[in-house]
Scaffold this active site. Structure first.
Site, PDB file in Angstrom:
ATOM      1  N   SER A   1     -73.879  20.844 -21.270  1.00  0.00           N
ATOM      2  CA  SER A   1     -73.738  21.912 -22.269  1.00  0.00           C
ATOM      3  C   SER A   1     -73.667  23.297 -21.620  1.00  0.00           C
ATOM      4  O   SER A   1     -72.736  23.579 -20.874  1.00  0.00           O
ATOM      5  CB  SER A   1     -74.887  21.815 -23.280  1.00  0.00           C
ATOM      6  OG  SER A   1     -74.661  22.630 -24.396  1.00  0.00           O
TER       7      SER A   1
ATOM      8  N   ASP B   1     -63.902  27.534 -11.807  1.00  0.00           N
ATOM      9  CA  ASP B   1     -62.569  28.059 -12.138  1.00  0.00           C
ATOM     10  C   ASP B   1     -62.294  29.395 -11.458  1.00  0.00           C
ATOM     11  O   ASP B   1     -61.147  29.695 -11.107  1.00  0.00           O
ATOM     12  CB  ASP B   1     -62.428  28.211 -13.656  1.00  0.00           C
ATOM     13  CG  ASP B   1     -62.189  26.863 -14.347  1.00  0.00           C
ATOM     14  OD1 ASP B   1     -62.223  25.829 -13.659  1.00  0.00           O
ATOM     15  OD2 ASP B   1     -61.974  26.860 -15.580  1.00  0.00           O
TER      16      ASP B   1
ATOM     17  N   LYS C   1     -70.715  17.479 -22.110  1.00  0.00           N
ATOM     18  CA  LYS C   1     -70.934  17.938 -23.489  1.00  0.00           C
ATOM     19  C   LYS C   1     -70.146  19.234 -23.665  1.00  0.00           C
ATOM     20  O   LYS C   1     -70.627  20.316 -23.370  1.00  0.00           O
ATOM     21  CB  LYS C   1     -72.419  18.152 -23.787  1.00  0.00           C
ATOM     22  CG  LYS C   1     -72.696  18.610 -25.222  1.00  0.00           C
ATOM     23  CD  LYS C   1     -74.196  18.710 -25.485  1.00  0.00           C
ATOM     24  CE  LYS C   1     -74.474  19.159 -26.931  1.00  0.00           C
ATOM     25  NZ  LYS C   1     -74.219  20.582 -27.145  1.00  0.00           N
TER      26      LYS C   1
END
Length: 416
Positions: free
Chosen positions: A322, A333, A347
């Site tokens: 999460s 990224d 999640k």
């Protein structure tokens, strides 16, 4: 024939073959009368039951139940009128609300009573009376596992260990409830006991823990050898973002040349807390974005005010989930650090929590979230840059025997 008529007309009967009257015949006559009366009473009871059932059925057949509201109202009226015991109206209502959300078949959506929601808020501030252990629930198996036992906590004093599975808290089963609800049975007033049924190495044991007031830090940090700053975040609570920033500032002031951020067993928490920590580390840009069922998008961003230019390693595992996956995904990224460990939980959905005027609340899955590159990691997780399984050492945990942490330090040393 004449004799018989003649004898029957006498006041004292005379029977042929000298047969005398017996007490058995008297009992037969009395039993017949009693049986007739009982049969009559039984008929009355049966008729009453039929009439009662007819009136009960009539309640539904004559009531317009074309809408859900009308059906619920009729159902309550039926139960209230005919159920053997008194009906607790508040408990009835709470049960209906719980059932409505449970029907979504979503392990992350939940209805909270006012008391349950207040206790949930306490857990996010990490100040409560409990046992001092971090728990995580496997939504597939339903098992609740201890992922961390805090030093000097009631859990540690009672002998609980990391990776213990808690099957029961008193008589409450972990399989029957969400984690938010189950932990409320573990928490309670300071000084009271909770009996935990624990599965450890395929053995079932009973452990009694005396609850106490605990102040659980969600951020812990220290300087490791070779000026490697180490920060462990156990969850993302209301203070985690600011505590993370304070930890970074202190380590950098001490001369940290690199950062190791430990998100292993971090089951998530507040998205805003994760974004606050990322805003401190990353340059200007989107750190995560979400979309609801209508395609409405919300961006969460980092500003240009601050960023950290140090080598960074993020430690992850299968319990990294999460909000902690939001953190790890953004670092990956932006190519701002290296992920070491094992694949994360996966999640990639967000829940929104709304509190009503009476103190009750719902937590509802409302959005998918996407990493800055546009990847939704729901049910797929994030693969680390360097995959390395954790090797559990003998005895108590120590940073000196943590193979993943040791590898991270060696990796950073080779980068310098």
């Amino acid at each position: 024939m004449d004799e018989i008529f003649h004898q029957e007309n006498h006041s004292v009967p005379v029977y042929s073959n000298d047969i005398r009257p017996s007490k058995k015949n008297h009992r037969f006559l009395g039993g017949f009368i009693v049986g007739f009366i009982l049969s009559l009473i039984l008929c009355v009871i049966v008729i009453a039951i039929i009439v009662s059932k007819t009136s009960m059925a009539k309640l539904f057949t004559t009531t317009d139940m074309s809408s859900t509201e009308e059906k619920l109202e009729s159902l309550y009226s039926f139960v209230d009128q005919y159920y053997l015991e008194d009906v607790d109206e508040d408990a009835w209502a709470d049960g209906a609300y719980h059932g409505a959300i449970k029907s979504l078949d979503d392990p992350y959506s939940e209805f909270y009573t006012a008391e349950e929601f207040e206790e949930l808020q306490q857990s996010l501030t990490a100040n409560y009376a409990g046992i001092g252990a971090l728990l995580q629930k496997d939504t597939t198996t339903g098992a609740v596992t201890i992922t961390r036992v805090y030093p000097n906590s009631p859990a540690e004093k009672a002998g609980l260990q990391k990776d213990d599975i808690i099957a029961y808290a008193d008589e409450y089963s972990c399989m029957d409830e969400s984690l938010d609800t189950f932990v409320q049975h573990i928490r309670g007033d300071a000084g009271t006991d909770v009996e935990l049924t624990v599965i450890r190495d395929l053995e079932t044991i009973k452990v009694t823990v005396t609850r106490d007031n605990v102040d659980i830090p969600t951020v812990e940090y220290e300087m490791l050898p070779d000026n490697n700053g180490y920060i462990m975040m156990s969850q993302f609570g209301t203070k985690t973002g600011q505590d993370f920033i304070a930890a970074c500032d202190d380590l950098i002031a001490q001369g940290a040349d690199s950062l190791i951020i430990d998100l292993r067993d971090n089951g998530g928490g507040l998205v805003d807390a994760s974004v606050e920590a990322l805003d401190y580390l990353l340059p200007e840009g989107i750190v995560v974005y979400s979309e609801d069922k209508y395609g409405t998008r919300q961006d969460y961003t980092s500003d240009a005010e601050h960023k950290v230019d140090l080598p960074i390693v993020i430690l992850v595992n299968g319990n990294t989930a999460s909000a902690s996956e939001i953190f790890a995904g953004a670092i990956r990224d932006y190519e701002y650090g290296t992920l070491i460990g094992t694949k994360t939980f996966g999640k990639g959905i967000m829940q929104s929590t709304v509190q009503f005027a009476d103190g009750t609340a719902i937590k509802l899955t409302t959005n998918y979230y996407y990493t800055p590159s546009g990847e939704c990691i729901h049910k797929t997780g994030i693969n680390p840059d360097i995959e390395l399984e954790y090797e559990r050492p003998e005895g108590e945990y120590s940073k000196e025997t943590d193979n993943q942490l040791i590898y991270a330090q060696e990796y950073l040393e080779n980068q310098n």
